[in-house]
Design a protein around this motif. Structure first.
Motif, PDB file in Angstrom:
ATOM      1  N   LYS A 173      24.698 -81.700 -20.119  1.00  0.00           N
ATOM      2  CA  LYS A 173      25.651 -80.773 -20.959  1.00  0.00           C
ATOM      3  C   LYS A 173      24.524 -79.337 -20.975  1.00  0.00           C
ATOM      4  CE  LYS A 173      27.381 -84.367 -21.966  1.00  0.00           C
ATOM      5  NZ  LYS A 173      26.035 -84.947 -21.611  1.00  0.00           N
ATOM      6  N   ARG A 205      12.396 -90.861 -14.995  1.00  0.00           N
ATOM      7  CA  ARG A 205      12.144 -90.948 -16.388  1.00  0.00           C
ATOM      8  C   ARG A 205      12.357 -89.497 -16.931  1.00  0.00           C
ATOM      9  NH1 ARG A 205       9.387 -95.986 -17.100  1.00  0.00           N
ATOM     10  NH2 ARG A 205      10.628 -97.486 -15.902  1.00  0.00           N
ATOM     11  N   GLU A 212      15.945 -88.418 -17.246  1.00  0.00           N
ATOM     12  CA  GLU A 212      16.645 -89.219 -18.312  1.00  0.00           C
ATOM     13  C   GLU A 212      16.112 -88.791 -19.747  1.00  0.00           C
ATOM     14  OE1 GLU A 212      16.818 -93.906 -18.128  1.00  0.00           O
ATOM     15  OE2 GLU A 212      14.801 -93.213 -19.042  1.00  0.00           O
ATOM     16  N   LEU A 213      14.937 -88.548 -19.888  1.00  0.00           N
ATOM     17  CA  LEU A 213      14.679 -87.857 -21.068  1.00  0.00           C
ATOM     18  C   LEU A 213      15.272 -86.542 -21.470  1.00  0.00           C
ATOM     19  CD1 LEU A 213      12.590 -88.340 -23.835  1.00  0.00           C
ATOM     20  CD2 LEU A 213      10.822 -87.164 -22.339  1.00  0.00           C
ATOM     21  N   ASP A 270      18.847 -86.949 -22.064  1.00  0.00           N
ATOM     22  CA  ASP A 270      19.181 -87.453 -23.541  1.00  0.00           C
ATOM     23  C   ASP A 270      19.174 -86.513 -24.476  1.00  0.00           C
ATOM     24  OD1 ASP A 270      19.966 -89.925 -22.643  1.00  0.00           O
ATOM     25  OD2 ASP A 270      17.909 -90.989 -22.966  1.00  0.00           O
ATOM     26  N   LEU A 271      17.906 -85.473 -24.467  1.00  0.00           N
ATOM     27  CA  LEU A 271      17.558 -84.532 -25.548  1.00  0.00           C
ATOM     28  C   LEU A 271      18.602 -83.600 -25.314  1.00  0.00           C
ATOM     29  CD1 LEU A 271      13.662 -84.397 -25.482  1.00  0.00           C
ATOM     30  CD2 LEU A 271      15.126 -85.550 -27.141  1.00  0.00           C
ATOM     31  N   GLU A 325      21.675 -83.654 -24.483  1.00  0.00           N
ATOM     32  CA  GLU A 325      22.724 -84.270 -25.332  1.00  0.00           C
ATOM     33  C   GLU A 325      22.565 -84.249 -26.544  1.00  0.00           C
ATOM     34  OE1 GLU A 325      23.844 -88.465 -24.650  1.00  0.00           O
ATOM     35  OE2 GLU A 325      25.154 -88.231 -26.152  1.00  0.00           O
ATOM     36  N   HIS A 326      21.488 -84.615 -27.037  1.00  0.00           N
ATOM     37  CA  HIS A 326      21.215 -84.625 -28.446  1.00  0.00           C
ATOM     38  C   HIS A 326      21.451 -83.253 -29.112  1.00  0.00           C
ATOM     39  CE1 HIS A 326      19.377 -86.039 -32.337  1.00  0.00           C
ATOM     40  NE2 HIS A 326      18.955 -84.263 -32.541  1.00  0.00           N
ATOM     41  N   ALA A 331      23.138 -80.995 -27.841  1.00  0.00           N
ATOM     42  CA  ALA A 331      24.551 -80.298 -27.693  1.00  0.00           C
ATOM     43  C   ALA A 331      25.525 -81.029 -28.776  1.00  0.00           C
ATOM     44  CB  ALA A 331      24.993 -80.715 -26.460  1.00  0.00           C
ATOM     45  N   LEU A 391      13.912 -82.942 -33.970  1.00  0.00           N
ATOM     46  CA  LEU A 391      13.676 -83.698 -32.766  1.00  0.00           C
ATOM     47  C   LEU A 391      12.040 -83.765 -32.705  1.00  0.00           C
ATOM     48  CD1 LEU A 391      15.931 -82.228 -29.937  1.00  0.00           C
ATOM     49  CD2 LEU A 391      15.516 -84.629 -30.765  1.00  0.00           C
ATOM     50  N   ILE A 433       7.137 -86.713 -28.118  1.00  0.00           N
ATOM     51  CA  ILE A 433       8.275 -87.386 -27.471  1.00  0.00           C
ATOM     52  C   ILE A 433       7.754 -88.036 -26.148  1.00  0.00           C
ATOM     53  CG2 ILE A 433      10.595 -87.248 -26.780  1.00  0.00           C
ATOM     54  CD1 ILE A 433      10.870 -84.952 -28.566  1.00  0.00           C
ATOM     55  N   THR A 473       5.650 -90.887 -26.169  1.00  0.00           N
ATOM     56  CA  THR A 473       6.203 -92.124 -26.664  1.00  0.00           C
ATOM     57  C   THR A 473       6.839 -92.553 -25.289  1.00  0.00           C
ATOM     58  OG1 THR A 473       6.927 -91.026 -28.753  1.00  0.00           O
ATOM     59  CG2 THR A 473       8.133 -93.094 -27.947  1.00  0.00           C
ATOM     60  N   ALA A 474       7.219 -91.814 -24.449  1.00  0.00           N
ATOM     61  CA  ALA A 474       7.834 -92.126 -23.460  1.00  0.00           C
ATOM     62  C   ALA A 474       6.817 -92.539 -22.263  1.00  0.00           C
ATOM     63  CB  ALA A 474       8.671 -90.860 -22.528  1.00  0.00           C
ATOM     64  N   GLU A 499       4.042 -94.368 -23.241  1.00  0.00           N
ATOM     65  CA  GLU A 499       3.953 -95.650 -23.778  1.00  0.00           C
ATOM     66  C   GLU A 499       4.737 -96.474 -23.040  1.00  0.00           C
ATOM     67  OE1 GLU A 499       4.117 -95.613 -28.063  1.00  0.00           O
ATOM     68  OE2 GLU A 499       2.685 -94.205 -28.190  1.00  0.00           O
ATOM     69  N   GLY A 500       6.166 -96.447 -23.278  1.00  0.00           N
ATOM     70  CA  GLY A 500       6.960 -97.341 -22.405  1.00  0.00           C
ATOM     71  C   GLY A 500       6.924 -97.421 -21.037  1.00  0.00           C
TER      72      GLY A 500
END
Lengths: 187, 126
Positions: free
Chosen positions: A2, A27, A30-31, A34-35, A37-38, A40, A61, A67, A70-71, A73-74
Motif C-alpha cells: 500500500k 525478508r 516482507e518487513l 508489513d510496516l 501496511e501498519h 497505512a 513503531l 526492528i 529483531t528481524a 534474530e529470527g
C-alpha cells in the motif's frame, strides 16, 4: 504494497530499508510491506493527519534499527553466496577426473580449485565439506594413475576406465548431495 | 493471559545496555509469541489490532514494529495463517489466525507456563 505518502512516513520506511540492507531480500521486502501496511492502517483508523499524529504513529513503531535487529534474530544466518560460488565446486569436482584424461595437470588444478571453493563457501556445514572432500579422493588416485599410464600405455587403455569412472561418478554423486544440502542450509 | 500490569509508561528498550530493562526485555522475547498466539485464540486479528491489545499492558511491546518480524516468523513456521480482508475504512487488512500447529504450540505453552511461573516464584521469593 500500500502506498504511504506522508513525507515523514516515507522517510521512516526509507530508514528501515537502509537498516534492512543486511537482510535477505525477501525478508526485507516482507518487513517493509508489513510496516507499510501498519502505517497505512494506523493512518486510516485515525484519519486526522497532522504532523504530530504521524510522528506518534512512527514513534510507536520504534527505531528502525531495533526492528531490523529483531528481524535478524529470527533469521538463520544467510550469508550472501553468489550463484557462481555455490555451483563452481559442484561442477569442478566431477569434471576434474575427466579433465585429467586430457591433461593430469589441468585435472589437478580443477580438483584443487574445487576443494578450495568448497571449503570457502559458507552455506555448507563442516560435515558436508568433509563428505565433499572425501568423495574427491578418487580424483588424485585417477590423476596419478593417468600420469603414470600415459607414459607407458596407449591413452585409451581399458584399465584407465576403472580409474576414471570412480573419479567422475563419486564426486558427481557428492555434488548432487551438496547441491541439496546447500539449498537446505540457505532456506 | 496473566501478565502483571506495571504502572510505568513506554519502557525504553535498554536491553543492549544491560540496564534495568534487561530482565523485562529477555522475558518478553521468550513469551511474546505465545501472547500473540493467545490473542488469536478467539479469532483472527490484524496487525494494528494485535498491537492495540498488546499495548494495553505496558510490558509486552516497546517498539511496536518489532512485532512484524515476529509475525513473519510465525507465518513461516506455519503457526499462523493470514488472509486479506477489505475494510470499510482504508486499505485491506492482513488478518492473522491460528493454524492447527499454532493451536498445538499454544496448548503446549499453556500447559508449561503455570509450572514455569510457580518454579520461578519459588526461587525468587521466600
Amino acid at each position: 504494497m500500500k502506498t504511504v505518502e506522508h513525507p515523514l512516513a516515507v522517510a521512516y520506511l526509507e530508514a528501515v530499508a537502509r537498516e534492512a540492507a543486511a537482510l535477505a531480500p525477501e525478508r526485507r521486502n516482507e518487513l517493509l510491506a508489513d510496516l507499510t501496511e501498519h502505517i497505512a492502517v494506523a493512518f486510516a483508523e485515525r484519519p486526522a493527519r497532522n504532523e504530530a499524529e504521524v510522528k506518534a504513529v512512527l514513534d510507536r513503531l520504534g527505531d528502525p534499527r531495533t526492528i531490523v535487529a529483531t528481524a535478524r534474530e529470527g533469521e538463520t544466518i544467510v550469508l550472501p553466496v553468489s550463484k557462481w560460488h555455490s555451483l563452481a565446486p559442484l561442477i569442478l569436482l566431477p569434471v576434474a577426473g575427466l579433465l585429467g584424461v586430457v591433461n593430469p595437470v589441468l585435472g589437478g588444478i580443477a580438483m584443487i580449485a574445487g576443494v578450495v571453493l568448497l571449503w570457502a563457501a559458507p552455506h555448507w556445514s563442516r560435515r558436508d565439506k568433509i563428505i565433499g572432500t572425501v568423495a574427491t579422493l578418487p580424483v588424485p588416485i585417477a590423476l596419478a594413475g593417468m600420469a603414470f599410464t600415459a607414459a607407458t600405455t596407449a591413452p585409451l587403455d581399458p584399465g584407465l576406465l576403472t580409474l576414471v569412472a570412480p573419479s567422475v561418478l563419486v564426486p558427481a554423486a557428492a555434488s548432487v548431495y551438496l547441491l541439496r544440502a546447500g539449498r537446505r542450509m540457505s532456506s | 493471559m496473566a501478565v502483571p500490569v506495571t504502572m510505568h509508561c513506554m519502557v525504553p528498550d535498554v536491553a543492549s545496555k544491560g540496564g534495568s530493562g534487561k530482565a523485562e526485555s529477555q522475558l518478553r522475547k521468550g513469551v511474546l509469541e505465545y501472547c500473540v498466539l493467545g490473542l488469536l485464540r478467539t479469532g483472527a486479528r490484524y496487525g494494528v489490532e494485535l498491537l492495540e491489545v498488546l499495548g494495553t499492558v505496558n510490558v509486552m511491546t516497546t517498539s511496536q514494529g518489532t512485532i512484524y518480524p515476529l509475525l513473519a516468523r510465525l507465518r513461516r513456521d506455519g503457526l499462523v495463517d493470514t488472509t486479506w480482508q477489505e475494510s470499510p475504512s482504508g486499505p485491506p487488512r492482513r488478518y492473522y489466525m491460528l493454524t492447527p500447529q499454532g493451536e498445538a504450540a499454544l496448548a503446549e505453552f499453556t500447559e508449561i507456563w503455570p509450572h514455569f511461573r510457580d518454579a520461578v516464584d519459588r526461587f525468587i521469593t521466600d
